[in-house]
Design a protein around this motif. Structure first.
Motif, short mmCIF file in Angstrom:
data_model
loop_
_atom_site.label_atom_id
_atom_site.label_comp_id
_atom_site.label_asym_id
_atom_site.label_seq_id
_atom_site.Cartn_x
_atom_site.Cartn_y
_atom_site.Cartn_z
N VAL A 42 29.77 48.23 52.66
CA VAL A 42 31.23 48.23 52.66
C VAL A 42 31.69 49.60 53.13
O VAL A 42 31.40 50.61 52.50
N LYS A 43 32.38 49.62 54.22
CA LYS A 43 32.81 50.88 54.82
C LYS A 43 34.03 51.45 54.10
O LYS A 43 34.82 50.73 53.49
N ARG A 44 34.18 52.74 54.18
CA ARG A 44 35.30 53.45 53.56
C ARG A 44 36.64 52.88 54.02
O ARG A 44 37.57 52.70 53.25
N GLY A 45 36.74 52.57 55.30
CA GLY A 45 37.97 52.02 55.84
C GLY A 45 38.34 50.69 55.21
O GLY A 45 39.52 50.41 54.98
N ASN A 46 37.33 49.85 54.94
CA ASN A 46 37.58 48.56 54.29
C ASN A 46 38.11 48.77 52.88
O ASN A 46 39.03 48.07 52.44
N VAL A 47 37.53 49.69 52.16
CA VAL A 47 37.97 49.97 50.79
C VAL A 47 39.41 50.48 50.81
O VAL A 47 40.26 50.01 50.04
N CYS A 48 39.71 51.38 51.72
CA CYS A 48 41.06 51.91 51.85
C CYS A 48 42.05 50.79 52.15
O CYS A 48 43.12 50.70 51.55
N LYS A 49 41.67 49.90 53.07
CA LYS A 49 42.54 48.80 53.46
C LYS A 49 42.83 47.87 52.28
O LYS A 49 43.99 47.50 52.06
N VAL A 50 41.81 47.50 51.50
CA VAL A 50 42.05 46.55 50.41
C VAL A 50 42.78 47.21 49.24
O VAL A 50 43.52 46.53 48.53
N VAL A 51 42.59 48.50 49.04
CA VAL A 51 43.36 49.19 48.00
C VAL A 51 44.84 49.18 48.37
O VAL A 51 45.70 48.90 47.52
N LYS A 52 45.13 49.43 49.63
CA LYS A 52 46.51 49.38 50.08
C LYS A 52 47.08 47.97 49.93
O LYS A 52 48.23 47.80 49.55
N MET A 53 46.27 46.94 50.23
CA MET A 53 46.71 45.56 50.06
C MET A 53 47.00 45.25 48.59
O MET A 53 47.99 44.60 48.26
N ALA A 54 46.11 45.72 47.72
CA ALA A 54 46.27 45.44 46.29
C ALA A 54 47.50 46.13 45.73
O ALA A 54 48.16 45.60 44.83
N MET A 55 47.83 47.30 46.25
CA MET A 55 48.95 48.07 45.74
C MET A 55 50.24 47.88 46.56
O MET A 55 51.25 48.49 46.26
N ALA A 56 50.18 47.01 47.55
CA ALA A 56 51.28 46.85 48.50
C ALA A 56 52.57 46.39 47.83
O ALA A 56 52.56 45.64 46.86
N GLU A 57 53.63 46.86 48.38
CA GLU A 57 54.95 46.36 48.00
C GLU A 57 55.09 44.98 48.64
O GLU A 57 54.35 44.62 49.53
N GLY A 58 56.03 44.23 48.19
CA GLY A 58 56.26 42.92 48.78
C GLY A 58 55.80 41.80 47.86
O GLY A 58 55.31 42.03 46.74
N ILE A 59 55.94 40.61 48.32
CA ILE A 59 55.70 39.42 47.50
C ILE A 59 54.26 39.31 47.03
O ILE A 59 53.99 39.11 45.84
N GLU A 60 53.29 39.45 47.95
CA GLU A 60 51.89 39.30 47.57
C GLU A 60 51.44 40.35 46.55
O GLU A 60 50.79 40.03 45.56
N GLY A 61 51.78 41.59 46.80
CA GLY A 61 51.42 42.65 45.87
C GLY A 61 52.07 42.47 44.51
O GLY A 61 51.44 42.66 43.48
N GLU A 62 53.33 42.09 44.51
CA GLU A 62 54.06 41.87 43.26
C GLU A 62 53.45 40.72 42.46
O GLU A 62 53.23 40.82 41.26
N GLU A 63 53.13 39.62 43.15
CA GLU A 63 52.52 38.47 42.47
C GLU A 63 51.16 38.85 41.90
O GLU A 63 50.82 38.45 40.79
N ARG A 64 50.38 39.61 42.64
CA ARG A 64 49.05 40.03 42.18
C ARG A 64 49.17 40.89 40.92
O ARG A 64 48.43 40.71 39.97
N ARG A 65 50.14 41.79 40.89
CA ARG A 65 50.31 42.65 39.72
C ARG A 65 50.84 41.87 38.53
O ARG A 65 50.47 42.13 37.40
N GLU A 66 51.70 40.90 38.76
CA GLU A 66 52.22 40.09 37.65
C GLU A 66 51.13 39.27 36.98
O GLU A 66 51.15 39.07 35.77
#
Length: 68
Positions: A42-66
């Motif tokens: 797993v490359k560093r860039g992939n980890v960075c990308k999915v962390v940003k996705m997990a913490m993203a603003e917007g509907i998907e990120g909000e639903e994931r956190r809820e």
């Protein structure tokens, strides 16, 4: 011999069933005693990308956190 095979099941649970995580893209099990254990799966860039996705603003990120 230690393996981390259960991590694939954990990923499926968290990403697909619970919907609270994001997969990082690991494709195979690595054994600790493999000759190529230094190979990066797993490359560093992939980890960075999915962390940003997990913490993203917007509907998907909000639903994931809820859910979490």
């Amino acid at each position: 011999m230690a393996t981390f095979a259960e991590q694939f099941f954990n990923e499926r649970l968290v990403v697909q069933v619970l919907g609270t995580g994001v997969g990082v893209g690991a494709q195979r099990v690595m054994h600790l005693d493999d000759d190529n254990r230094d190979a990066i799966q797993v490359k560093r860039g992939n980890v960075c990308k999915v962390v940003k996705m997990a913490m993203a603003e917007g509907i998907e990120g909000e639903e994931r956190r809820e859910k979490g």
